[in-house]
Design a protein around this motif. Structure first.
Motif, PDB file in Angstrom:
ATOM      1  N   LEU A 190       0.902  -1.161   0.204  1.00  0.00           N
ATOM      2  CA  LEU A 190       0.060   0.078  -0.190  1.00  0.00           C
ATOM      3  C   LEU A 190       0.893   1.360   0.000  1.00  0.00           C
ATOM      4  O   LEU A 190       0.299   2.434  -0.154  1.00  0.00           O
ATOM      5  CB  LEU A 190      -1.004  -0.006   1.093  1.00  0.00           C
ATOM      6  N   ASP A 212       0.168  -7.285  -8.429  1.00  0.00           N
ATOM      7  CA  ASP A 212      -1.390  -7.589  -7.901  1.00  0.00           C
ATOM      8  C   ASP A 212      -1.326  -9.298  -8.017  1.00  0.00           C
ATOM      9  O   ASP A 212      -1.908 -10.088  -7.482  1.00  0.00           O
ATOM     10  CB  ASP A 212      -2.435  -7.343  -9.199  1.00  0.00           C
ATOM     11  N   ARG A 235      -0.090 -10.327  -4.863  1.00  0.00           N
ATOM     12  CA  ARG A 235      -1.087 -10.112  -3.804  1.00  0.00           C
ATOM     13  C   ARG A 235      -2.081 -11.141  -3.740  1.00  0.00           C
ATOM     14  O   ARG A 235      -2.589 -11.547  -2.705  1.00  0.00           O
ATOM     15  CB  ARG A 235      -1.885  -8.865  -4.172  1.00  0.00           C
ATOM     16  N   PHE A 255      -7.442  -6.290   8.413  1.00  0.00           N
ATOM     17  CA  PHE A 255      -7.420  -4.699   8.715  1.00  0.00           C
ATOM     18  C   PHE A 255      -7.710  -4.747  10.214  1.00  0.00           C
ATOM     19  O   PHE A 255      -8.801  -5.229  10.449  1.00  0.00           O
ATOM     20  CB  PHE A 255      -7.898  -3.839   7.868  1.00  0.00           C
ATOM     21  N   ARG A 286     -22.710  -4.464 -11.684  1.00  0.00           N
ATOM     22  CA  ARG A 286     -22.639  -3.161 -10.899  1.00  0.00           C
ATOM     23  C   ARG A 286     -22.996  -1.887 -11.833  1.00  0.00           C
ATOM     24  O   ARG A 286     -23.580  -0.895 -11.252  1.00  0.00           O
ATOM     25  CB  ARG A 286     -21.113  -3.015 -10.348  1.00  0.00           C
ATOM     26  N   ASN A 313     -12.911   3.732   6.059  1.00  0.00           N
ATOM     27  CA  ASN A 313     -12.957   2.628   6.539  1.00  0.00           C
ATOM     28  C   ASN A 313     -11.953   1.520   6.080  1.00  0.00           C
ATOM     29  O   ASN A 313     -11.987   0.299   6.286  1.00  0.00           O
ATOM     30  CB  ASN A 313     -14.600   2.122   6.194  1.00  0.00           C
ATOM     31  N   GLU A 314     -11.088   1.940   5.406  1.00  0.00           N
ATOM     32  CA  GLU A 314      -9.706   1.294   4.872  1.00  0.00           C
ATOM     33  C   GLU A 314     -10.479   0.171   3.858  1.00  0.00           C
ATOM     34  O   GLU A 314      -9.724  -0.728   3.405  1.00  0.00           O
ATOM     35  CB  GLU A 314      -9.132   0.469   5.990  1.00  0.00           C
ATOM     36  N   GLU A 315     -11.515   0.287   3.191  1.00  0.00           N
ATOM     37  CA  GLU A 315     -12.214  -0.798   2.252  1.00  0.00           C
ATOM     38  C   GLU A 315     -11.106  -0.785   0.993  1.00  0.00           C
ATOM     39  O   GLU A 315     -11.402  -1.502   0.288  1.00  0.00           O
ATOM     40  CB  GLU A 315     -13.697  -0.395   2.113  1.00  0.00           C
ATOM     41  N   ASP A 372      -8.194   0.360   0.863  1.00  0.00           N
ATOM     42  CA  ASP A 372      -6.711  -0.478   0.933  1.00  0.00           C
ATOM     43  C   ASP A 372      -7.015  -2.042   0.859  1.00  0.00           C
ATOM     44  O   ASP A 372      -6.293  -2.563   0.307  1.00  0.00           O
ATOM     45  CB  ASP A 372      -6.298  -0.066   2.314  1.00  0.00           C
ATOM     46  N   ALA A 373      -8.416  -2.322   1.434  1.00  0.00           N
ATOM     47  CA  ALA A 373      -8.444  -3.720   1.460  1.00  0.00           C
ATOM     48  C   ALA A 373      -8.850  -4.129   0.003  1.00  0.00           C
ATOM     49  O   ALA A 373      -8.263  -5.093  -0.348  1.00  0.00           O
ATOM     50  CB  ALA A 373      -9.905  -3.989   2.095  1.00  0.00           C
ATOM     51  N   MET A 374      -9.545  -3.401  -0.926  1.00  0.00           N
ATOM     52  CA  MET A 374      -9.382  -3.629  -2.194  1.00  0.00           C
ATOM     53  C   MET A 374      -8.051  -3.870  -2.943  1.00  0.00           C
ATOM     54  O   MET A 374      -7.917  -5.031  -3.690  1.00  0.00           O
ATOM     55  CB  MET A 374     -10.233  -2.675  -3.091  1.00  0.00           C
ATOM     56  N   GLU A 375      -7.250  -2.811  -2.679  1.00  0.00           N
ATOM     57  CA  GLU A 375      -6.094  -3.113  -3.326  1.00  0.00           C
ATOM     58  C   GLU A 375      -5.295  -4.093  -2.721  1.00  0.00           C
ATOM     59  O   GLU A 375      -4.381  -4.931  -3.709  1.00  0.00           O
ATOM     60  CB  GLU A 375      -4.943  -1.985  -2.961  1.00  0.00           C
ATOM     61  N   THR A 376      -5.321  -4.492  -1.653  1.00  0.00           N
ATOM     62  CA  THR A 376      -4.435  -5.929  -1.010  1.00  0.00           C
ATOM     63  C   THR A 376      -5.173  -7.143  -1.621  1.00  0.00           C
ATOM     64  O   THR A 376      -4.373  -8.202  -1.582  1.00  0.00           O
ATOM     65  CB  THR A 376      -4.450  -5.935   0.566  1.00  0.00           C
ATOM     66  N   MET A 377      -6.512  -7.028  -2.042  1.00  0.00           N
ATOM     67  CA  MET A 377      -6.840  -8.204  -2.853  1.00  0.00           C
ATOM     68  C   MET A 377      -6.714  -8.189  -4.167  1.00  0.00           C
ATOM     69  O   MET A 377      -7.466  -8.746  -4.682  1.00  0.00           O
ATOM     70  CB  MET A 377      -8.573  -8.383  -2.337  1.00  0.00           C
ATOM     71  N   ALA A 378      -5.683  -7.347  -4.490  1.00  0.00           N
ATOM     72  CA  ALA A 378      -5.296  -7.292  -5.826  1.00  0.00           C
ATOM     73  C   ALA A 378      -6.559  -7.012  -7.058  1.00  0.00           C
ATOM     74  O   ALA A 378      -6.595  -7.187  -8.097  1.00  0.00           O
ATOM     75  CB  ALA A 378      -4.807  -8.540  -6.550  1.00  0.00           C
ATOM     76  N   LEU A 379      -7.401  -6.010  -6.337  1.00  0.00           N
ATOM     77  CA  LEU A 379      -8.622  -5.453  -6.938  1.00  0.00           C
ATOM     78  C   LEU A 379      -8.602  -4.013  -7.525  1.00  0.00           C
ATOM     79  O   LEU A 379      -8.135  -3.362  -6.426  1.00  0.00           O
ATOM     80  CB  LEU A 379      -9.931  -5.431  -6.414  1.00  0.00           C
ATOM     81  N   PHE A 384     -13.159  -1.535 -10.448  1.00  0.00           N
ATOM     82  CA  PHE A 384     -14.267  -2.202  -9.799  1.00  0.00           C
ATOM     83  C   PHE A 384     -15.034  -0.895  -9.307  1.00  0.00           C
ATOM     84  O   PHE A 384     -16.369  -1.350  -9.179  1.00  0.00           O
ATOM     85  CB  PHE A 384     -13.442  -2.570  -8.295  1.00  0.00           C
TER      86      PHE A 384
END
Lengths: 287, 265
Positions: free
Chosen positions: A73, A97, A100, A107, B46, B129-131, B133-140, B145
């Motif tokens: 990040l 990616d 990852r 979190f 979506r 809410n760090e969502e 960041d969460a998306m990026e760590t999930m390679a999204l 998206f």
């Protein structure tokens, strides 16, 4: 306990270590800057495969920055990160990616997508990164929720869950791609002791059952000593201790002792103390 | 020196902001039009969900506002035209004003209030809410998206809403024409059709598409630049509305000028 080497040996810029093939994570000479301000000053450490490494440190020590850099990040200003032997810091977004997909991150706040159900949250990485059919994904979601003790909560919205359940659901989502490396940011922060103990148990169970390599950032000492195989202590962007839990308990390093013994920072009363605080020199511990 | 410094800094900030909008728009356009042909998934469900929220759910308020705007236009036009005994021109005044300018503009204002602000609030809350960041760590990829479905929904639905708003505006003008200007529905529609040319309608719809694009970019950009803390979400939302209105007026000015210069004479 093996005596801790002098401080300069921890500063990787001076003594970079070779990368070990048996390590899940190797960090070499890592420096991170926000603008002109350097937060991490050449950090080096290894996380052996299948072990749990806890990163300890006070507020502003750089531990959250370190974790954010480890999961991609933040971009480091220099240095290398190897995850499962592959370079992670200095690669393109597409390559990053791809890597990852083999890591999971839980979190502090859970970071569940509020517009999706718990089941949809857990299913999302599988839908995006695999060709599995919906019925298989459904089974895998149930399996992951079962692993974290949330069977039957697939159709709940995150807002309907308690703090501990949110963390468990976030862990289920982090597990959905069967990662080899799992990262936790303050897993027990904000939870009551009983729920926090449950999260600690879950982390231990994951390590035992799936031989995962786990990195946990926390400042909850009881939790840290329970789940860790190794610990590092960060202070002002520098690792001041890197040791096993037993070695850490017996450490004589002043900053580590101050942290473990919960000794407050000395009050800044004089000009020299103030300069020490500004320059990052370790102030004497108040007796 | 300080004055020139501040002008320079403001210019750099402004250019950086426009650069950010261009990056976001480019990323979204790539995710919609190019990436699906490179084997990457586009989140059509979506986009459909967004299209319903942006377009279908906005129909009642857009209809109401456009109807009244059409009626107001007719009243104002009649106020001047009756001095020259030219009340029969009310229909053409309403038709041309609605299709060329007020239809797209009023629709854009409604869409900014409903959707632009909601994009900023949604993405801003996710950021806090760090969502994200969460998306990026999930390679999204957050742009493909989150932004791309909104982008597609907006460039399709804002012109559709505008066409409906044009119709409702003409209807509003017609209501006044019937009540106070001796029109019948037949004569009013006849006068409207005679006044309109395809260029008027098409340029209005093209403008609407650009408005949709700009509103998406500004709303999402404000969301992504939300700072820490929930109060920042409110600021981002307000900022998205104000900046979107300004951006829409700027795009309107530029596109209207281009359409004027390229219009058939």
């Amino acid at each position: 306990m093996s005596p801790l080497p002098p401080k300069k040996d921890y500063i990787g810029a001076m003594t970079p270590m070779p990368v070990k093939a048996s390590c899940a994570i190797s960090v070499r000479n890592l420096r991170v800057k926000y603008g002109e301000r350097e937060i991490l000053h050449g950090v080096n450490f290894d996380v052996p495969a299948g072990e749990t490494m806890v990163i300890l440190g006070g507020s502003g020590s750089g531990k959250s920055t370190l974790l954010r850099t480890l999961v991609g990040l933040e971009r480091p200003s220099s240095g290398e990160i190897y995850i499962m032997g592959k370079e992670f810091a200095n690669i393109s977004e597409d390559e990053r990616d791809e890597l990852r997909k083999g890591i999971g991150m839980s979190f502090q706040s859970g970071a569940l997508f509020g517009s999706m159900t718990v089941g949809e949250n857990v299913a999302l990485p599988l839908q995006e990164h695999t060709d599995l059919d919906p019925s298989t994904i459904e089974i895998m979601v149930r399996l992951k929720l079962d692993q974290v003790g949330l069977s039957g909560f697939e159709n709940y919205m995150p807002a309907q869950l308690s703090g501990g359940m949110k963390k468990r659901a976030a862990i289920a989502r982090a597990l959905s791609m069967d990662p080899q490396v799992l990262f936790f940011d303050e897993p027990s922060a904000g939870l009551d002791p009983i729920i926090a103990a449950g999260i600690d148990e879950l982390i231990l169970k994951l390590k035992r059952a799936f031989k995962m390599s786990i990195v946990v950032v926390t400042h909850e000492l009881a939790s840290a000593f329970l789940i860790a195989d190794r610990m590092i202590v960060l202070d002002k962007g520098v690792i001041v201790a890197d040791a096993t839990t037993d070695e850490m308990k017996n450490s004589t390093q002043p900053r580590v002792r101050q942290f473990l013994d919960r000794v407050p920072e000395p009050e800044v009363t004089g000009e020299i103390d103030y300069l020490q605080m500004l320059t990052g020199d370790i102030p004497p511990i108040r007796q | 020196m300080a004055f020139t410094d501040s002008i320079g800094a403001a210019t750099i900030d402004g250019l950086a902001y426009v650069g950010g909008l261009a990056r976001l728009t480019g990323g979204a356009a790539k995710a919609v039009f190019i990436s699906p042909f490179q084997g990457k998934r586009f989140h059509m469900s979506r986009a459909i969900h967004q299209a319903m929220a942006v377009g279908v759910e906005a129909l009642p308020i857009t209809s109401l506002i456009s109807f009244f705007i059409g009626a107001i236009l007719a009243v104002n036009a009649a106020y001047e035209l009756r001095k020259f005994g030219a009340l029969h021109l009310v229909a053409s005044a309403v038709a041309v004003s609605m299709t060329r300018e007020l239809g797209p503009l009023m629709t854009a204002v409604v869409v900014i209030g409903r959707s632009g602000s909601s994009f900023a609030a949604e993405i801003g809350t996710m950021k806090v809410n760090e969502e994200i960041d969460a998306m990026e760590t999930m390679a999204l990829e957050p742009i493909s998206f989150l932004v791309a479905p909104k982008f597609l929904a907006m460039i399709l639905m804002v012109p559709c809403l505008t066409a409906w708003a044009d119709f409702m505006g003409v209807l509003g003008g017609g209501a006044f024409g019937l009540a106070a200007a001796s029109f019948t529905w037949g004569s009013y529609i006849q006068a409207t059709l005679e006044a309109l040319i395809a260029h008027d309608i098409l340029t209005g719809l093209l403008k609407a598409m650009f408005f949709g694009l700009v509103i998406t970019a500004v709303g999402c950009q404000e969301g992504f630049s939300t700072g820490l803390g929930s109060e920042q979400v409110g600021r981002s939302t307000t900022s998205a509305v104000v900046k979107s209105i300004f951006a829409v007026v700027m795009v309107d000015l530029v596109s209207t000028t281009i359409f004027y210069l390229t219009a058939p004479r």
